[in-house]
Design an enzyme around this catalytic site. Sequence first.
Site, short mmCIF file in Angstrom:
data_model
loop_
_atom_site.label_atom_id
_atom_site.label_comp_id
_atom_site.label_asym_id
_atom_site.label_seq_id
_atom_site.Cartn_x
_atom_site.Cartn_y
_atom_site.Cartn_z
N LYS A 1 -2.51 18.26 1.28
CA LYS A 1 -3.08 18.85 0.06
C LYS A 1 -2.73 20.33 -0.02
O LYS A 1 -2.33 20.83 -1.08
CB LYS A 1 -4.59 18.65 0.07
CG LYS A 1 -5.21 18.63 -1.30
CD LYS A 1 -6.71 18.37 -1.21
CE LYS A 1 -7.01 16.90 -1.00
NZ LYS A 1 -8.42 16.66 -0.65
N ARG B 1 -12.23 21.55 0.26
CA ARG B 1 -11.57 20.24 0.30
C ARG B 1 -10.88 20.02 1.64
O ARG B 1 -10.14 20.89 2.10
CB ARG B 1 -10.51 20.15 -0.81
CG ARG B 1 -10.97 20.76 -2.11
CD ARG B 1 -9.82 20.97 -3.10
NE ARG B 1 -9.24 19.74 -3.57
CZ ARG B 1 -8.17 19.69 -4.35
NH1 ARG B 1 -7.53 20.82 -4.71
NH2 ARG B 1 -7.70 18.53 -4.76
N GLY C 1 -11.58 7.97 4.29
CA GLY C 1 -12.40 7.83 5.50
C GLY C 1 -12.69 9.19 6.09
O GLY C 1 -13.43 9.31 7.04
N MET D 1 -13.77 13.41 5.23
CA MET D 1 -14.82 14.05 4.46
C MET D 1 -14.48 14.11 2.97
O MET D 1 -13.33 14.22 2.60
CB MET D 1 -15.00 15.46 4.96
CG MET D 1 -16.29 16.05 4.47
SD MET D 1 -16.27 17.82 4.56
CE MET D 1 -15.51 18.21 3.02
N ARG E 1 0.77 14.49 -4.57
CA ARG E 1 1.22 13.86 -3.32
C ARG E 1 2.12 12.69 -3.67
O ARG E 1 2.13 12.21 -4.80
CB ARG E 1 0.03 13.39 -2.50
CG ARG E 1 -0.75 12.30 -3.20
CD ARG E 1 -1.95 11.86 -2.40
NE ARG E 1 -2.96 11.36 -3.32
CZ ARG E 1 -4.25 11.24 -3.04
NH1 ARG E 1 -4.70 11.64 -1.89
NH2 ARG E 1 -5.09 10.76 -3.91
N HIS F 1 -9.48 -9.49 13.35
CA HIS F 1 -8.60 -10.39 14.09
C HIS F 1 -7.75 -11.24 13.15
O HIS F 1 -6.54 -11.34 13.29
CB HIS F 1 -9.47 -11.27 15.00
CG HIS F 1 -8.69 -12.27 15.79
ND1 HIS F 1 -8.49 -13.56 15.35
CD2 HIS F 1 -8.02 -12.16 16.95
CE1 HIS F 1 -7.76 -14.21 16.25
NE2 HIS F 1 -7.46 -13.38 17.22
N SER G 1 27.51 -16.47 20.76
CA SER G 1 26.39 -16.21 19.85
C SER G 1 25.12 -16.25 20.68
O SER G 1 24.84 -17.23 21.36
CB SER G 1 26.36 -17.27 18.75
OG SER G 1 25.25 -17.01 17.92
N CYS H 1 22.02 -15.56 16.82
CA CYS H 1 21.51 -16.54 15.87
C CYS H 1 20.06 -16.93 16.17
O CYS H 1 19.52 -17.82 15.55
CB CYS H 1 22.40 -17.78 15.84
SG CYS H 1 22.45 -18.65 17.41
N TYR I 1 27.94 -9.52 14.12
CA TYR I 1 27.09 -9.99 13.02
C TYR I 1 25.73 -10.45 13.55
O TYR I 1 25.57 -10.68 14.75
CB TYR I 1 27.76 -11.14 12.25
CG TYR I 1 27.88 -12.41 13.05
CD1 TYR I 1 26.83 -13.33 13.09
CD2 TYR I 1 29.02 -12.69 13.78
CE1 TYR I 1 26.92 -14.48 13.85
CE2 TYR I 1 29.12 -13.84 14.55
CZ TYR I 1 28.06 -14.73 14.58
OH TYR I 1 28.13 -15.86 15.34
P1 ADP Z 1 -9.57 13.78 -2.29
O1 ADP Z 1 -8.94 14.13 -0.99
O2 ADP Z 1 -10.58 12.71 -2.19
O3 ADP Z 1 -8.56 13.55 -3.37
P2 ADP Z 1 -10.08 16.33 -3.55
O4 ADP Z 1 -10.24 17.51 -2.69
O5 ADP Z 1 -8.79 16.20 -4.21
O6 ADP Z 1 -10.44 15.06 -2.69
O7 ADP Z 1 -11.25 16.42 -4.61
C1 ADP Z 1 -12.05 15.42 -5.14
C2 ADP Z 1 -12.13 15.56 -6.64
O8 ADP Z 1 -12.55 16.87 -7.02
C3 ADP Z 1 -10.80 15.37 -7.32
O9 ADP Z 1 -10.99 14.69 -8.53
C4 ADP Z 1 -10.32 16.77 -7.55
O10 ADP Z 1 -9.44 16.85 -8.64
C5 ADP Z 1 -11.62 17.51 -7.85
N1 ADP Z 1 -11.53 18.92 -7.49
C6 ADP Z 1 -11.25 19.44 -6.28
N2 ADP Z 1 -11.21 20.77 -6.32
C7 ADP Z 1 -11.47 21.11 -7.60
C8 ADP Z 1 -11.54 22.36 -8.27
N3 ADP Z 1 -11.34 23.52 -7.65
N4 ADP Z 1 -11.82 22.34 -9.57
C9 ADP Z 1 -12.02 21.17 -10.22
N5 ADP Z 1 -11.97 19.98 -9.66
C10 ADP Z 1 -11.68 19.94 -8.35
MG MG Z 2 -7.73 14.44 -4.58
#
Ligand code: ADP
Ligand code: MG
Length: 919
Positions: free
Chosen positions: A36, A105, A114, A116, A373, A489, A808, A876, A896
Amino acid sequence: MAKRWVYLSRNAKETLTEVLGHEPALDEMKEIFGGKGAGLAAMTAAGAPVPPSFTITTEACVYYMETGEFPEGMWEQILEAMQDIEEQTGKQFGDPENPLLVSVRSGARQSMPGMMDTVLNLGLNDETRAALAELTDNEWFSYDAYRRFVTMFSDIVMHFDREHFEERLDELKHKEGVRTDPQVSLEGMVGLVQEYKGMYKDEFGEPFPTDPYKQLDLSIRAVFDSWNAPRAVAYREHEDIPHHWGTAVNICTMVFGNMGNDSATGVAFSRSPSSGEHDYLYGEFLVNAQGEDVVAGTRTPQQVSLEGSREWAERQGISEQERKSGYPSLEELMPDVYAQYLRIVDMLERYYRDMQDMEFTIERGTLWMLQTRTGKRTAKAAVKIAVDLANEGIISRTEAIMRAEPEHVEQLMRPSFDPDAEKQRIARGLNASPGAAVGIAIFDAGRAAETARQGKDVILVRPETSPEDVPGMLASQGVLTQKGGATSHAAVVARGNNIPCVAGCEEITVESGNRRFTAPGGMVVSEGDTISIDGFTGEVFLGAVDLIEADYSRQTDLITLLVWADEVRSLGVRTNADYPVDARRAIDFGAEGIGLCRTEHMFFDERARDAVVRMILAETQEERDQALDEMLPFQEQDFEGIFEAMDGKPVIMRLIDPPMHEFLPPREELIEEVTRLRCTDPDSEDLAEKEKMLREVNNLWEVNPMMGLRGCRAGIMYKGLTEMQTRAYFQAACRCAKRGIDVHPEVMIPLVGHVNELILERSKLEEVAQQVIEEEGIEVPAIFGTMIEVPRAALTAGEIAGHAQFFSFGTNDLTQMTYGYSRDDAEGKFLLQYVERGILPNNPFQTLDQVGVGRLMEICVEDGRAANPDIELGICGEHGGDPDSIDFCHRIGLDYVSCSPYRVPVARLAAAQAKLRHE
Ligand code: ADP
Ligand code: MG
Ligand code: MG
């Protein structure tokens, strides 16, 4: 200079260049800034509108994990960066007049669900809330932002569950008689914030933190800590992500999509993640909303582009009128913003050189980019995007070849349910292993194996599976479980063995004891009922849904990609085909010849069977020759069909190699029968016949038939058998040649362990071939070689190569004998446990054991080529279609690989990738 822990997005790349002493590649940026953070830096550098932000490095997280403390100097650098943002925005953190608000973030190197969640609106307290209301002239909005902040901070940073807060909001909506959040009254919102703060104080014994820097400090620690939260650890275990990477933290100026009807928030893909098309932008947004509202599912999102919006409306059965007024596209609502967005998308695709998945927010008509991304995609989209990007000149053809994953090609070659077929969906679970399967529901693994043995298609249905269930799973067409996730499993075994699987289908209740499951609505499916499961989508259907074979001829992108692969690879790709229909199919898929035609399969033909049994039971050579004469036409017919299909291409016919007893009734059955007849009907002819049969079966009986009278040994011991096969083969070749077909017959003598076996068989069969060629009066080439499937043959390749025109590798038997495992017993009994417990890295029958079996192959290649430089070398065994094994075959210089028809496309790709990888 003190160590850098904090980088401003506006000059992150330059600063990192200084620190490292070289310009960092994208991957290096991701390593330090997380995905990010690298994206924010890249977008800022490219001139896209990104809210001022900065990134705390993954290295800081690693330090924190080791010591439990922030590294020295980090906090000071954060304060400096905050100051920089304050200057950029003209706002101040905690300022009661013009406050700066930020989001905190997390962001690891690889995207990790999974981990934060994000805290938005950080920096709010009673004073800054009032300022926000004043500045935006929107009291309601300020309280909405505040209640969201208290909720997120409590939940994410303090682990005080979000539900407690949501409950109160729901109660409030109920009390006010409204449905959606924006309909809640101002008084309601004011009261809610009061209530939330009270709840916080009751829970923690201290008031909600009002100091923005305290809020920031706690949030950063929470992000760092979340790296080791159990669900994040579990996710890394599953995805093989190293635990020492750590996560970066991104601090980003808040922009608001919830400031009214000229504001919005959304996500879009630069190309369709399901089809790869890119005639328009694929995405969704919500007007007057923040952050995760789009994915929360409480309001129906609108489509970003007009065309997408129209298609969406059609699918939903919404009229154009209603769409336009109720769900207009962004393209219609804000055409300028849309046009700007398109330009940014183009730029980002060129920078990342791949399809992008982007988050954006529009604040009062101004576009802000919040994340970009590389987007996840289906197999179909992956192939199309790779080909399109190469055609657009964004990546090279070699990159396109390297980008397509062999699993994608494998998936595209699997049968799927006919989209037009009638279906009655009864439940949905996790799409744990791709593929479509139809069969009768069986609720016990033992019965599943038994039923499958009777030739019926089975879907094994279990609450969950365990190692005892494996043999039953392997015998089933598909597996359905009520419990367990993508790493259960059932899911792991199914994926490893290419069995379609729907796991964790919690909507159904499985009662194995009562042999039935109940689907939503009370529908009961009992043992023996037919069901269909779709491992691509996780859907479960009642009855048999029509399957369609993958239509290779219509997959134009895949065909293009594989043609590019063909230009690159040096390894040939042949196919294993026993019947003309398989041979024809393989040609369509791009096979360049037949590497293995197993002739004994023809003997299992109902019509030939009787003659085969008589051949085995014959008491005189005369009787035997008579039976062989009857068998010959069956063989010849199939060979002609194969030569026709393979016009111009080599065809390797392997002489018979079955354990002979397989053609006769099971010994136990005969003993039972004879015993019964002796009591009930001692004088019958039936008994005499059965006794004779039993005598012969006893004669043939071997303690270990896998190592008994097999391969060339059968040819040597049964006079006339392989002569008949060779005659049939060359008659077919000559007759085809007369019809103008270009034939290249090659005869493979199996299971040779000592060179004398080869010499004996070859000279005998060469004579037969010459005789046929003379009789038919037409010249065809006659090539003789051997299969390398006994360790001794590999070790004495120098001797054997002098008498063979080709080798083979039969790696199925070679693996059995190198390991000393009997495959059927091993896979049913201990092998999967071995893999699960890490005793073996993987199943050596699926992925070639390069260290052991591969070592034998290397010796064989080296000594064989030294003795006979012209010798042709191939493989083969089943490994010939496995991408890792193909890579190995390329490295040791085989000519081959040969694999089943449906794996030919995968093998073409894997062979090209091997070449590129080792150039
Ligand atoms: P994730 O990793 O789950 O994508 P994000 O950090 O991208 O988490 O953020 C979760 C949500 O909050 C997303 O919809 C993102 O666009 C929004 N968001 C994050 N930072 C900001 C910000 N500075 N202003 C507005 N929206 C934000
Ligand atoms: Mg996001
Ligand atoms: Mg073999």
